[in-house]
Design a protein around this motif. Sequence first.
Motif, PDB file in Angstrom:
ATOM      1  N   GLU A   1     -34.472  17.093  43.545  1.00 62.02           N
ATOM      2  CA  GLU A   1     -34.061  18.087  44.530  1.00 62.02           C
ATOM      3  C   GLU A   1     -34.123  17.413  45.888  1.00 62.02           C
ATOM      4  OE1 GLU A   1     -35.106  22.624  44.847  1.00 62.02           O
ATOM      5  OE2 GLU A   1     -36.782  21.410  45.556  1.00 62.02           O
ATOM      6  N   GLY A   2     -33.008  17.402  46.587  1.00 64.07           N
ATOM      7  CA  GLY A   2     -32.970  16.703  47.866  1.00 64.07           C
ATOM      8  C   GLY A   2     -33.230  15.218  47.715  1.00 64.07           C
ATOM      9  N   GLY A   3     -32.869  14.669  46.545  1.00 66.00           N
ATOM     10  CA  GLY A   3     -33.064  13.245  46.289  1.00 66.00           C
ATOM     11  C   GLY A   3     -34.477  12.873  45.890  1.00 66.00           C
ATOM     12  N   VAL A   4     -35.340  13.862  45.692  1.00 71.67           N
ATOM     13  CA  VAL A   4     -36.740  13.617  45.353  1.00 71.67           C
ATOM     14  C   VAL A   4     -37.016  14.137  43.944  1.00 71.67           C
ATOM     15  CG1 VAL A   4     -39.139  14.134  45.984  1.00 71.67           C
ATOM     16  CG2 VAL A   4     -37.413  13.838  47.770  1.00 71.67           C
ATOM     17  N   VAL A   5     -37.662  13.293  43.121  1.00 72.68           N
ATOM     18  CA  VAL A   5     -38.023  13.704  41.764  1.00 72.68           C
ATOM     19  C   VAL A   5     -39.007  14.860  41.848  1.00 72.68           C
ATOM     20  CG1 VAL A   5     -39.179  12.979  39.631  1.00 72.68           C
ATOM     21  CG2 VAL A   5     -37.628  11.409  40.812  1.00 72.68           C
ATOM     22  N   LEU A   6     -38.775  15.883  41.045  1.00 74.45           N
ATOM     23  CA  LEU A   6     -39.642  17.058  41.059  1.00 74.45           C
ATOM     24  C   LEU A   6     -40.890  16.828  40.212  1.00 74.45           C
ATOM     25  CD1 LEU A   6     -37.006  19.895  40.584  1.00 74.45           C
ATOM     26  CD2 LEU A   6     -38.138  19.188  42.697  1.00 74.45           C
ATOM     27  N   PRO A   7     -42.002  17.426  40.625  1.00 75.21           N
ATOM     28  CA  PRO A   7     -43.191  17.376  39.778  1.00 75.21           C
ATOM     29  C   PRO A   7     -42.985  18.318  38.588  1.00 75.21           C
ATOM     30  CG  PRO A   7     -43.590  18.776  41.677  1.00 75.21           C
ATOM     31  CD  PRO A   7     -42.226  18.182  41.858  1.00 75.21           C
ATOM     32  N   ASP A   8     -43.796  18.154  37.563  1.00 73.95           N
ATOM     33  CA  ASP A   8     -43.732  19.098  36.458  1.00 73.95           C
ATOM     34  C   ASP A   8     -44.135  20.477  36.961  1.00 73.95           C
ATOM     35  OD1 ASP A   8     -42.863  17.318  34.530  1.00 73.95           O
ATOM     36  OD2 ASP A   8     -44.896  16.746  33.957  1.00 73.95           O
TER      37      ASP A   8
ATOM     38  N   GLU B   1     -45.628  31.773  39.967  1.00 75.27           N
ATOM     39  CA  GLU B   1     -44.948  30.937  40.947  1.00 75.27           C
ATOM     40  C   GLU B   1     -45.211  29.469  40.640  1.00 75.27           C
ATOM     41  OE1 GLU B   1     -48.921  31.829  43.009  1.00 75.27           O
ATOM     42  OE2 GLU B   1     -47.560  32.877  41.688  1.00 75.27           O
ATOM     43  N   ASP B   2     -44.336  28.615  41.102  1.00 75.20           N
ATOM     44  CA  ASP B   2     -44.411  27.190  40.819  1.00 75.20           C
ATOM     45  C   ASP B   2     -45.281  26.502  41.866  1.00 75.20           C
ATOM     46  OD1 ASP B   2     -43.992  24.548  40.184  1.00 75.20           O
ATOM     47  OD2 ASP B   2     -41.885  24.536  40.754  1.00 75.20           O
ATOM     48  N   LEU B   3     -46.546  26.284  41.544  1.00 78.00           N
ATOM     49  CA  LEU B   3     -47.472  25.685  42.509  1.00 78.00           C
ATOM     50  C   LEU B   3     -47.086  24.249  42.849  1.00 78.00           C
ATOM     51  CD1 LEU B   3     -50.911  26.973  41.177  1.00 78.00           C
ATOM     52  CD2 LEU B   3     -49.552  27.860  43.071  1.00 78.00           C
ATOM     53  N   ALA B   4     -46.713  23.467  41.850  1.00 79.40           N
ATOM     54  CA  ALA B   4     -46.352  22.070  42.096  1.00 79.40           C
ATOM     55  C   ALA B   4     -45.084  21.991  42.932  1.00 79.40           C
ATOM     56  CB  ALA B   4     -46.179  21.325  40.778  1.00 79.40           C
ATOM     57  N   GLY B   5     -44.108  22.816  42.623  1.00 77.54           N
ATOM     58  CA  GLY B   5     -42.863  22.820  43.385  1.00 77.54           C
ATOM     59  C   GLY B   5     -43.074  23.259  44.816  1.00 77.54           C
TER      60      GLY B   5
ATOM     61  N   GLU C   1     -44.677  20.425  46.711  1.00 82.00           N
ATOM     62  CA  GLU C   1     -43.683  19.382  46.971  1.00 82.00           C
ATOM     63  C   GLU C   1     -42.760  19.800  48.113  1.00 82.00           C
ATOM     64  OE1 GLU C   1     -41.500  15.982  46.952  1.00 82.00           O
ATOM     65  OE2 GLU C   1     -43.354  16.322  45.873  1.00 82.00           O
ATOM     66  N   PHE C   2     -42.313  21.042  48.111  1.00 79.54           N
ATOM     67  CA  PHE C   2     -41.431  21.552  49.157  1.00 79.54           C
ATOM     68  C   PHE C   2     -42.122  21.479  50.518  1.00 79.54           C
ATOM     69  CE2 PHE C   2     -39.757  25.082  51.701  1.00 79.54           C
ATOM     70  CZ  PHE C   2     -38.417  24.727  51.734  1.00 79.54           C
ATOM     71  N   GLU C   3     -43.388  21.882  50.575  1.00 76.25           N
ATOM     72  CA  GLU C   3     -44.143  21.836  51.825  1.00 76.25           C
ATOM     73  C   GLU C   3     -44.331  20.404  52.311  1.00 76.25           C
ATOM     74  OE1 GLU C   3     -47.760  23.993  51.125  1.00 76.25           O
ATOM     75  OE2 GLU C   3     -46.679  25.858  50.724  1.00 76.25           O
ATOM     76  N   ALA C   4     -44.595  19.478  51.388  1.00 76.63           N
ATOM     77  CA  ALA C   4     -44.781  18.070  51.759  1.00 76.63           C
ATOM     78  C   ALA C   4     -43.498  17.495  52.344  1.00 76.63           C
ATOM     79  CB  ALA C   4     -45.231  17.249  50.545  1.00 76.63           C
ATOM     80  N   ARG C   5     -42.351  17.845  51.744  1.00 75.24           N
ATOM     81  CA  ARG C   5     -41.075  17.353  52.268  1.00 75.24           C
ATOM     82  C   ARG C   5     -40.781  17.955  53.638  1.00 75.24           C
ATOM     83  NH1 ARG C   5     -36.750  18.606  48.269  1.00 75.24           N
ATOM     84  NH2 ARG C   5     -38.300  19.564  46.964  1.00 75.24           N
ATOM     85  N   ALA C   6     -41.129  19.228  53.845  1.00 71.76           N
ATOM     86  CA  ALA C   6     -40.907  19.868  55.139  1.00 71.76           C
ATOM     87  C   ALA C   6     -41.754  19.190  56.218  1.00 71.76           C
ATOM     88  CB  ALA C   6     -41.236  21.351  55.056  1.00 71.76           C
ATOM     89  N   ARG C   7     -43.013  18.865  55.902  1.00 75.70           N
ATOM     90  CA  ARG C   7     -43.875  18.157  56.864  1.00 75.70           C
ATOM     91  C   ARG C   7     -43.301  16.782  57.193  1.00 75.70           C
ATOM     92  NH1 ARG C   7     -47.898  20.339  53.663  1.00 75.70           N
ATOM     93  NH2 ARG C   7     -48.214  18.393  52.561  1.00 75.70           N
ATOM     94  N   LYS C   8     -42.800  16.102  56.175  1.00 75.46           N
ATOM     95  CA  LYS C   8     -42.240  14.766  56.377  1.00 75.46           C
ATOM     96  C   LYS C   8     -41.006  14.822  57.276  1.00 75.46           C
ATOM     97  CE  LYS C   8     -40.757  10.673  53.849  1.00 75.46           C
ATOM     98  NZ  LYS C   8     -40.525  10.086  52.546  1.00 75.46           N
ATOM     99  N   ARG C   9     -40.150  15.848  57.084  1.00 74.36           N
ATOM    100  CA  ARG C   9     -38.959  15.988  57.932  1.00 74.36           C
ATOM    101  C   ARG C   9     -39.355  16.234  59.381  1.00 74.36           C
ATOM    102  NH1 ARG C   9     -36.899  18.730  53.436  1.00 74.36           N
ATOM    103  NH2 ARG C   9     -37.500  20.747  54.300  1.00 74.36           N
ATOM    104  N   LYS C  10     -40.399  17.036  59.598  1.00 81.11           N
ATOM    105  CA  LYS C  10     -40.840  17.332  60.965  1.00 81.11           C
ATOM    106  C   LYS C  10     -41.350  16.088  61.671  1.00 81.11           C
ATOM    107  CE  LYS C  10     -41.982  22.188  60.351  1.00 81.11           C
ATOM    108  NZ  LYS C  10     -43.035  23.192  60.309  1.00 81.11           N
TER     109      LYS C  10
END
Length: 86
Positions: A53-60, A68-72, A75-84
């Motif tokens: 997703e967005g070029g990043v391999v998803l966690p299981d 709800e998908d805790l790992a997903g 991962e989404f939050e980590a990518r948002a922090r990285k973009r900022k």
Amino acid sequence: MAVLQCDIRRGRTPDQKRIMGERLTRAVHEITGLDIDNILVIFREQPGQDLLEGGVVLPDYQAGPNGEDLAGAAEFEARARKRKQS
């Protein structure tokens, strides 16, 4: 006949898939008017490593207390922090 193919990450429970299938079927029925018996839902489960997703391999998939998908979400939050930071 409508065929819905749902590619999802492995890890959802049979009950979650049943509910998802029922709701998808109902939505297609309501939107198209198709008879419920003419709607087929197919789930194809993949490990997270096979999905990007967005070029990043998803966690299981990791189920949270309400499914709800805790790992997903992590991962989404980590990518948002990285973009900022960029």
